[in-house]
Design a protein around this motif. Sequence first.
Motif, short mmCIF file in Angstrom:
data_model
loop_
_atom_site.label_atom_id
_atom_site.label_comp_id
_atom_site.label_asym_id
_atom_site.label_seq_id
_atom_site.Cartn_x
_atom_site.Cartn_y
_atom_site.Cartn_z
N GLU A 1 36.82 106.45 -39.57
CA GLU A 1 36.85 106.67 -41.02
C GLU A 1 35.96 105.69 -41.78
O GLU A 1 35.79 105.80 -42.98
N LEU A 2 35.37 104.72 -41.08
CA LEU A 2 34.55 103.70 -41.75
C LEU A 2 33.25 104.30 -42.28
O LEU A 2 32.59 105.05 -41.59
N THR A 3 32.91 103.93 -43.50
CA THR A 3 31.63 104.34 -44.08
C THR A 3 30.71 103.14 -44.29
O THR A 3 29.52 103.29 -44.54
N GLU A 4 31.29 101.93 -44.20
CA GLU A 4 30.50 100.71 -44.33
C GLU A 4 31.14 99.62 -43.49
O GLU A 4 32.31 99.73 -43.11
N PRO A 5 30.41 98.56 -43.16
CA PRO A 5 30.97 97.48 -42.34
C PRO A 5 32.20 96.87 -42.99
O PRO A 5 32.28 96.76 -44.22
N LYS A 6 33.15 96.47 -42.15
CA LYS A 6 34.40 95.93 -42.69
C LYS A 6 35.09 95.06 -41.64
O LYS A 6 35.15 95.41 -40.46
N LEU A 7 35.64 93.94 -42.10
CA LEU A 7 36.50 93.11 -41.26
C LEU A 7 37.83 93.84 -41.17
O LEU A 7 38.52 93.99 -42.19
N ILE A 8 38.18 94.36 -39.98
CA ILE A 8 39.30 95.29 -39.90
C ILE A 8 40.58 94.73 -39.29
O ILE A 8 41.66 95.27 -39.54
N ALA B 1 59.82 89.30 -30.32
CA ALA B 1 59.63 89.98 -31.60
C ALA B 1 60.51 91.22 -31.68
O ALA B 1 61.14 91.49 -32.72
N LYS B 2 60.61 91.96 -30.59
CA LYS B 2 61.44 93.18 -30.57
C LYS B 2 62.91 92.83 -30.78
O LYS B 2 63.62 93.53 -31.50
N ALA B 3 63.35 91.72 -30.18
CA ALA B 3 64.74 91.28 -30.35
C ALA B 3 65.03 90.91 -31.80
O ALA B 3 66.18 90.99 -32.26
N LYS B 4 64.00 90.52 -32.54
CA LYS B 4 64.14 90.18 -33.96
C LYS B 4 63.88 91.38 -34.87
O LYS B 4 63.78 91.22 -36.08
N GLY B 5 63.72 92.56 -34.27
CA GLY B 5 63.54 93.78 -35.05
C GLY B 5 62.11 94.16 -35.37
O GLY B 5 61.86 95.06 -36.16
N TYR B 6 61.14 93.49 -34.73
CA TYR B 6 59.73 93.82 -34.98
C TYR B 6 59.10 94.32 -33.69
O TYR B 6 58.82 93.55 -32.78
N ASP B 7 58.90 95.63 -33.60
CA ASP B 7 58.37 96.26 -32.40
C ASP B 7 56.84 96.25 -32.45
O ASP B 7 56.24 96.87 -33.32
N LEU B 8 56.22 95.55 -31.51
CA LEU B 8 54.76 95.44 -31.46
C LEU B 8 54.13 96.57 -30.66
O LEU B 8 52.91 96.60 -30.51
N GLY B 9 54.93 97.48 -30.15
CA GLY B 9 54.40 98.62 -29.41
C GLY B 9 54.12 98.29 -27.96
O GLY B 9 54.34 97.17 -27.50
N LEU C 1 47.45 97.79 -32.80
CA LEU C 1 47.51 97.34 -34.18
C LEU C 1 48.67 98.07 -34.84
O LEU C 1 48.66 99.28 -34.94
N VAL C 2 49.70 97.32 -35.27
CA VAL C 2 50.91 97.92 -35.82
C VAL C 2 50.90 97.92 -37.34
O VAL C 2 51.21 98.92 -37.98
N ASP C 3 50.56 96.78 -37.94
CA ASP C 3 50.59 96.63 -39.40
C ASP C 3 49.30 95.99 -39.90
O ASP C 3 48.82 95.02 -39.30
N ALA C 4 48.78 96.50 -41.00
CA ALA C 4 47.61 95.87 -41.63
C ALA C 4 47.97 94.45 -42.01
O ALA C 4 49.03 94.18 -42.56
N GLY C 5 47.11 93.52 -41.67
CA GLY C 5 47.34 92.11 -41.98
C GLY C 5 47.92 91.32 -40.84
O GLY C 5 47.73 90.12 -40.76
N VAL C 6 48.65 91.98 -39.94
CA VAL C 6 49.30 91.30 -38.82
C VAL C 6 48.39 91.46 -37.59
O VAL C 6 47.87 92.54 -37.34
N PRO C 7 48.17 90.39 -36.83
CA PRO C 7 47.26 90.50 -35.70
C PRO C 7 47.84 91.32 -34.55
O PRO C 7 49.05 91.48 -34.44
N ILE D 1 53.99 90.23 -45.01
CA ILE D 1 53.07 89.79 -43.95
C ILE D 1 53.50 88.42 -43.43
O ILE D 1 53.55 88.19 -42.21
N ARG D 2 53.86 87.51 -44.33
CA ARG D 2 54.30 86.18 -43.90
C ARG D 2 55.56 86.27 -43.03
O ARG D 2 55.70 85.53 -42.05
N GLU D 3 56.46 87.18 -43.39
CA GLU D 3 57.69 87.36 -42.61
C GLU D 3 57.37 87.84 -41.19
O GLU D 3 57.92 87.33 -40.22
N LYS D 4 56.46 88.80 -41.07
CA LYS D 4 56.09 89.31 -39.74
C LYS D 4 55.34 88.25 -38.94
O LYS D 4 55.55 88.12 -37.74
#
Length: 194
Positions: A67-74, A90-98, A120-126, A160-163
């Motif tokens: 979907e990119l039309t221009e360069p982007k830090l993704i 993370a999963k035990a704390k309710g955050y499933d990283l896949g 990649l699960v959430d924008a902003g989270v590595p 994001i800080r919480e995740k």
Amino acid sequence: MALDHLVYATPDLTLDLGIELTEGGQHLGLGTRNKLADLGGGAYLEVLGPDPDQPKPEKPRPFGFDELTEPKLITWAVRPDNLDETVARAKAKGYDLGPITEMARERPDGVLLRWRLTPLVDAGVPFLIDWGASPHPTESLPPGTELVSFTITHPNPAEIREKLAILGEEATVEQGEAGFVAVLRTPNGEVVLR
């Protein structure tokens, strides 16, 4: 955890960023290839683009690349001490990283790199990555570029800080449209990637 790399996607890998880039290699079956730059401290910049030597893949390329039309830090990646334990904690704390996926690519010098990573699960989270017994990409990169700062922007910084806290990771997170800003110092001056 340590910063592993930043991913900068571009529709055209011939783009001149003002940064010395080293050919990384092809991601066979994904229709992409990359070029890399050492950022110091065991981290690197991955410039990811379409590979004209591969047919367009049947499935969409990763990270919403098509979907990119221009360069982007993704996105960005971090290296935990133990990938499996971090994902389970993370999963035990309710955050499933896949699911953890195995990948590989061959460097231009013939060295085969193998790694495991989370999606990649959430924008902003590595996403998380583990290079196992493979040499880390920075081992074959010349020095010259330094990461000065990296900032995450997001409409809900607290989320994001919480995740990140669940992952045991800290980063600068500011209010704004979802995205990233990286400031790099090069021999030719500063480069800002967004």
